[in-house]
Design a protein around this motif. Sequence first.
Motif, PDB file in Angstrom:
ATOM      1  N   PHE A  33       0.842  -1.197   0.000  1.00  0.00           N
ATOM      2  CA  PHE A  33       0.000   0.000   0.000  1.00  0.00           C
ATOM      3  C   PHE A  33       0.876   1.244   0.000  1.00  0.00           C
ATOM      4  O   PHE A  33       2.109   1.155   0.033  1.00  0.00           O
ATOM      5  N   MET A  34       0.227   2.405  -0.049  1.00  0.00           N
ATOM      6  CA  MET A  34       0.961   3.678   0.016  1.00  0.00           C
ATOM      7  C   MET A  34       0.209   4.619   0.952  1.00  0.00           C
ATOM      8  O   MET A  34      -0.972   4.396   1.248  1.00  0.00           O
ATOM      9  N   ASN A  35       0.894   5.623   1.417  1.00  0.00           N
ATOM     10  CA  ASN A  35       0.283   6.610   2.305  1.00  0.00           C
ATOM     11  C   ASN A  35       0.244   7.955   1.615  1.00  0.00           C
ATOM     12  O   ASN A  35       1.283   8.582   1.383  1.00  0.00           O
ATOM     13  N   LEU A  36      -0.969   8.415   1.317  1.00  0.00           N
ATOM     14  CA  LEU A  36      -1.122   9.639   0.536  1.00  0.00           C
ATOM     15  C   LEU A  36      -1.298  10.861   1.431  1.00  0.00           C
ATOM     16  O   LEU A  36      -2.075  10.832   2.396  1.00  0.00           O
ATOM     17  N   GLU A  37      -0.612  11.929   1.067  1.00  0.00           N
ATOM     18  CA  GLU A  37      -0.854  13.220   1.706  1.00  0.00           C
ATOM     19  C   GLU A  37      -1.932  13.930   0.896  1.00  0.00           C
ATOM     20  O   GLU A  37      -1.788  14.078  -0.324  1.00  0.00           O
ATOM     21  N   VAL A  38      -3.013  14.317   1.566  1.00  0.00           N
ATOM     22  CA  VAL A  38      -4.086  15.019   0.856  1.00  0.00           C
ATOM     23  C   VAL A  38      -4.010  16.489   1.250  1.00  0.00           C
ATOM     24  O   VAL A  38      -4.211  16.828   2.414  1.00  0.00           O
ATOM     25  N   PRO A  39      -3.697  17.364   0.308  1.00  0.00           N
ATOM     26  CA  PRO A  39      -3.521  18.771   0.670  1.00  0.00           C
ATOM     27  C   PRO A  39      -4.844  19.441   1.028  1.00  0.00           C
ATOM     28  O   PRO A  39      -5.911  18.932   0.706  1.00  0.00           O
TER      29      PRO A  39
ATOM     30  N   LEU B 245      -2.334  13.644   9.138  1.00  0.00           N
ATOM     31  CA  LEU B 245      -2.066  12.227   8.869  1.00  0.00           C
ATOM     32  C   LEU B 245      -2.322  11.885   7.405  1.00  0.00           C
ATOM     33  O   LEU B 245      -3.274  12.357   6.794  1.00  0.00           O
ATOM     34  N   ARG B 246      -1.451  11.019   6.889  1.00  0.00           N
ATOM     35  CA  ARG B 246      -1.637  10.535   5.525  1.00  0.00           C
ATOM     36  C   ARG B 246      -2.722   9.466   5.505  1.00  0.00           C
ATOM     37  O   ARG B 246      -3.057   8.888   6.539  1.00  0.00           O
ATOM     38  N   ILE B 247      -3.227   9.171   4.310  1.00  0.00           N
ATOM     39  CA  ILE B 247      -4.268   8.154   4.153  1.00  0.00           C
ATOM     40  C   ILE B 247      -3.664   6.895   3.548  1.00  0.00           C
ATOM     41  O   ILE B 247      -3.125   6.936   2.436  1.00  0.00           O
ATOM     42  N   PRO B 248      -3.731   5.756   4.285  1.00  0.00           N
ATOM     43  CA  PRO B 248      -3.215   4.510   3.701  1.00  0.00           C
ATOM     44  C   PRO B 248      -4.194   3.946   2.685  1.00  0.00           C
ATOM     45  O   PRO B 248      -5.381   3.792   2.971  1.00  0.00           O
ATOM     46  N   LEU B 249      -3.713   3.642   1.480  1.00  0.00           N
ATOM     47  CA  LEU B 249      -4.560   3.042   0.445  1.00  0.00           C
ATOM     48  C   LEU B 249      -3.803   1.950  -0.295  1.00  0.00           C
ATOM     49  O   LEU B 249      -2.627   2.129  -0.656  1.00  0.00           O
ATOM     50  N   SER B 250      -4.492   0.834  -0.512  1.00  0.00           N
ATOM     51  CA  SER B 250      -3.968  -0.220  -1.371  1.00  0.00           C
ATOM     52  C   SER B 250      -4.113   0.239  -2.814  1.00  0.00           C
ATOM     53  O   SER B 250      -4.664   1.309  -3.081  1.00  0.00           O
ATOM     54  N   PHE B 251      -3.689  -0.584  -3.750  1.00  0.00           N
ATOM     55  CA  PHE B 251      -3.873  -0.214  -5.154  1.00  0.00           C
ATOM     56  C   PHE B 251      -4.412  -1.426  -5.908  1.00  0.00           C
ATOM     57  O   PHE B 251      -4.296  -2.567  -5.451  1.00  0.00           O
ATOM     58  N   ALA B 252      -5.025  -1.150  -7.059  1.00  0.00           N
ATOM     59  CA  ALA B 252      -5.613  -2.230  -7.864  1.00  0.00           C
ATOM     60  C   ALA B 252      -4.671  -2.689  -8.963  1.00  0.00           C
ATOM     61  O   ALA B 252      -4.635  -3.864  -9.300  1.00  0.00           O
ATOM     62  N   SER B 253      -3.932  -1.736  -9.540  1.00  0.00           N
ATOM     63  CA  SER B 253      -2.962  -2.105 -10.568  1.00  0.00           C
ATOM     64  C   SER B 253      -1.945  -0.984 -10.707  1.00  0.00           C
ATOM     65  O   SER B 253      -2.202   0.154 -10.300  1.00  0.00           O
TER      66      SER B 253
ATOM     67  N   VAL C 278       3.943   8.110   0.345  1.00  0.00           N
ATOM     68  CA  VAL C 278       5.018   7.314   0.936  1.00  0.00           C
ATOM     69  C   VAL C 278       4.748   5.851   0.603  1.00  0.00           C
ATOM     70  O   VAL C 278       3.646   5.353   0.827  1.00  0.00           O
ATOM     71  N   GLY C 279       5.734   5.171   0.038  1.00  0.00           N
ATOM     72  CA  GLY C 279       5.540   3.769  -0.307  1.00  0.00           C
ATOM     73  C   GLY C 279       6.697   3.265  -1.153  1.00  0.00           C
ATOM     74  O   GLY C 279       7.638   4.010  -1.397  1.00  0.00           O
ATOM     75  N   PRO C 280       6.679   2.056  -1.665  1.00  0.00           N
ATOM     76  CA  PRO C 280       5.663   1.041  -1.385  1.00  0.00           C
ATOM     77  C   PRO C 280       5.806   0.546   0.047  1.00  0.00           C
ATOM     78  O   PRO C 280       6.920   0.306   0.515  1.00  0.00           O
TER      79      PRO C 280
END
Length: 265
Positions: A43-49, A56-64, A98-100
């Motif tokens: 997964f990755m941790n996204l910073e949402v401005p 806090l960043r948002i942890p999200l998996s990915f599909a492809s 931030v990732g992988p």
Amino acid sequence: MIPSSGVGLHEFEVVSNEEVATSTWRLVLRAPALAGSIRPGQFMNLEVPGDPSHPLRIPLSFASADAVAGTVDLVYAVVGEGTERLSHMAPGQRSTAVGPSGHGWRLPESVPVRVLLVAGGVGAPPIVAAAGMLAGAGVPFDAVLGAQTASRLWGEERLSSLGAGTVLVTTDDGSRGIKGFTTDAMSRLLGERDYGLVMSCGPQPMMAGVARLARSAGIACQVSTERMMGCGFGACNSCNVTMAAGGYRSCCSDGPVFDAEELAW
Ligand SMILES: Cc1cc2nc3c(=O)[nH]c(=O)nc-3n(C[C@H](O)[C@H](O)[C@H](O)COP(=O)(O)OP(=O)(O)OC[C@H]3O[C@@H](n4cnc5c(N)ncnc54)[C@H](O)[C@@H]3O)c2cc1C
Ligand code: FES
């Protein structure tokens, strides 16, 4: 500080961000180094401005991920303040990921004859990534995809286009596919075919049921866990997963994928 175990800070640009099912959005972002290095189930941790009071960043998996185009494809549910802000990010907008992060799905050395994938709700993205991994390795698979209701379903076409033999859809209210839970459809498939491995992601009670069924059928099972995360890279102890043998491990750095047998359900 971000540890150096392959995890990095990547700038990304939004390519597209569109609602694909009720309160469910597909985000395609361009981040070439991340797209080239992230593996299914990580997964990755996204910073949402846009709101400094929510650092806090948002942890999200990915599909492809497409290493050639440098893009990563994510699907997320809008459930709170951060994901609501994420849904307003427009093409061309930039931020960082931030990732992988973490450990993803594992194909055993003796490759299973057939794999059963079981996804519930927004557990679908990492299951679609698992399907891509299996398709790439030439391992046949079937899938069960569940949602509360038809308008919240995402992933059926992707699983079919990746070569799933059978995709059984379930909805809690019967508005699409089988009325019932993913475990009902899983029981049906277990009675029809032999599987060497189950891979699952969804709400915790669903995965507990999937793990129970796999165990009673004597089939290995991997699950992708979710916890609230502070740092996302093993430094804050906020994402503990309780182990069957006692003690805890971190969802973010030891997981998110674990063998179901390792966990205390
Ligand atoms: C490894 C990992 C992978 C994930 N992959 C996906 C994905 O591919 N798609 C997707 O839609 N979601 C995914 N999630 C869940 C996602 O991170 C949360 O929904 C998101 O952080 C909520 O942020 P928010 O600010 O909108 O909500 P908040 O306002 O923080 O919370 C809203 C609600 O969501 C719950 N919540 C918040 N964070 C999490 C979390 N980390 N896990 C579970 N529930 C949470 C809260 O308890 C609350 O009920 C993943 C989580 C983890 C840990
Ligand atoms: S989120 Fe900080 S240790 Fe896992």
